[in-house]
Design an enzyme around this catalytic site. Structure first.
Site, PDB file in Angstrom:
ATOM      1  N   SER A 129       0.807  -1.043  -0.114  1.00 41.50           N
ATOM      2  CA  SER A 129      -0.093   0.018   0.050  1.00 41.50           C
ATOM      3  C   SER A 129       0.840   1.296  -0.272  1.00 41.50           C
ATOM      4  O   SER A 129       1.953   1.250   0.649  1.00 41.50           O
ATOM      5  CB  SER A 129      -0.994  -0.074   1.273  1.00 41.50           C
ATOM      6  OG  SER A 129      -1.536   1.130   1.315  1.00 41.50           O
ATOM      7  N   TYR A 139      -2.393   0.281  10.206  1.00 42.57           N
ATOM      8  CA  TYR A 139      -2.670  -0.164   8.726  1.00 42.57           C
ATOM      9  C   TYR A 139      -1.284  -0.159   7.690  1.00 42.57           C
ATOM     10  O   TYR A 139      -0.688  -1.302   7.457  1.00 42.57           O
ATOM     11  CB  TYR A 139      -3.892   0.234   7.942  1.00 42.57           C
ATOM     12  CG  TYR A 139      -3.684  -0.233   6.468  1.00 42.57           C
ATOM     13  CD1 TYR A 139      -4.015  -1.538   6.266  1.00 42.57           C
ATOM     14  CD2 TYR A 139      -3.551   0.746   5.452  1.00 42.57           C
ATOM     15  CE1 TYR A 139      -4.147  -2.012   4.864  1.00 42.57           C
ATOM     16  CE2 TYR A 139      -3.429   0.384   4.048  1.00 42.57           C
ATOM     17  CZ  TYR A 139      -3.723  -0.911   3.683  1.00 42.57           C
ATOM     18  OH  TYR A 139      -3.977  -1.206   2.311  1.00 42.57           O
ATOM     19  N   LYS A 183       1.611  -2.912   6.686  1.00 37.39           N
ATOM     20  CA  LYS A 183       1.984  -3.349   5.326  1.00 37.39           C
ATOM     21  C   LYS A 183       3.525  -3.203   5.047  1.00 37.39           C
ATOM     22  O   LYS A 183       3.930  -4.181   4.501  1.00 37.39           O
ATOM     23  CB  LYS A 183       1.269  -2.379   4.244  1.00 37.39           C
ATOM     24  CG  LYS A 183      -0.166  -2.648   4.197  1.00 37.39           C
ATOM     25  CD  LYS A 183      -0.372  -3.919   3.320  1.00 37.39           C
ATOM     26  CE  LYS A 183      -1.817  -4.252   3.040  1.00 37.39           C
ATOM     27  NZ  LYS A 183      -2.016  -5.715   2.400  1.00 37.39           N
TER      28      LYS A 183
END
Length: 325
Positions: free
Chosen positions: A117, A141, A145
């Site tokens: 991402s 998040y 990643k």
């Protein structure tokens, strides 16, 4: 032999599965349907309904199917919500990936394409993000990643795992009207849902240092994204040199107001978005250079912004009442 697509019943994963089939590559889907839809999986594609945290189910999947490589798309993808649910995010994105890598190692599967991402960059201080831009994630998040990329690097050294990570930017559009983006946090579905319900879409902040005062982002069509996965899998399968990380971006951005204007024009629905205050942590601009992916993965933008809106809107209309509100 087949490629295992984790999260293959989701919006992005289902497009990847279809792209693999169109390229003549067999696929197997593993998905817990927490955000995906079984109807998204093409007929004839083997489907395992399970979470990656279920080690026995993952092991059985490798035992039951002749798996050549893995495209890992499954995960918890809500950056904002991950701040309130960090432990859940780490469990879904890190613990699950550890189990997947362990079971791949034991099954002798040595090729891996990772859904990473742009969140790994955080708020970059450059106008054009390259793979060399410093990573500084600002949400659990984004951190998970980046940790996933580290896991691949270390597994590559220890277990001869061949891998690449594709850093997505803002994925929109639809490659077929049967597949729609139902995320409650992405811009396109939020605007479409508001229009569908007769509400006025909103802009969060119009006082940024951008030409029209609204945030500028890199938007890519999901069908182009799916093709990049096919190219990465083929490159890994052929034993060709591949970079550890690729940005999948267009090199130019669109502002939120431009998106709103395009949606109004394409849908024929005249509206003036409500302007609300900025959201904390939203950078003014994130746009990526995709030259490396163009060189190695035939990455190119085949769809205009109007195409992105039109295909997404068609899919939203076809979804009707099946669309989560």
């Amino acid at each position: 032999m087949s490629w295992l697509v984790t999260g293959g019943a989701g919006y992005i994963g289902a497009h990847v599965v279809r792209a693999f089939r169109e390229a003549g590559i067999d696929a197997v889907v593993l998905d817990d349907l927490s955000t995906g839809f079984e109807a998204f999986i093409p007929s004839g594609v083997p489907f395992v309904r399970a979470t990656l945290l279920d080690r026995d189910a993952v092991r059985k999947t490798f035992a039951d199917h002749d798996i050549e490589g893995v495209v890992h798309i499954a995960g918890y993808k809500y950056a904002g919500v991950s701040v309130q649910r960090p432990l859940h995010c780490y469990e879904q994105n890190v613990s699950a990936m550890v189990i997947l890598l362990q079971e791949m190692r034991d099954a002798g599967v040595d090729k891996f394409v990772f859904s990473s991402s742009a969140a790994t960059y955080g708020t970059p201080d450059v106008d054009l993000v390259t793979e060399a831009t410093a990573t500084s994630p600002q949400s659990p998040y984004g951190e998970t990643k980046l940790i996933g990329e580290w896991l691949l690097k270390d597994a590559g050294v220890a277990h001869d795992l061949r891998h690449t990570s594709l850093r997505y930017f803002n994925v929109v559009g639809s490659g077929t009207p049967e597949l729609f983006d139902a995320s409650p946090h992405n811009l396109f579905p939020l605007v479409f849902q508001a229009l569908y319900e007769g509400r006025t879409p909103r802009i969060n902040g119009d006082d940024y240092a951008t030409p029209d005062g609204t945030c500028v982002r890199d938007y890519i069509h999901v069908a182009d994204l799916a093709e990049a996965h096919v190219a990465a899998a083929r490159r890994l399968g052929a034993g060709e040199t591949i970079e550890p990380v690729y940005n999948l971006g267009c090199g130019d951005g669109s502002s939120v107001r431009q998106i709103m204007d395009t949606i109004s024009s394409v849908t024929g629905i005249d509206f003036t978005p409500d302007v609300h205050p900025r959201r904390p942590g939203d950078p003014a601009r994130i746009v990526a250079n995709g030259d490396l992916a163009a060189r190695d993965l035939d990455w190119q933008m085949r769809y205009s912004l109007e195409d992105m809106v039109a295909t997404a809107w068609e899919a939203r209309q076809k979804a009707g009442d099946r669309y989560p509100s």
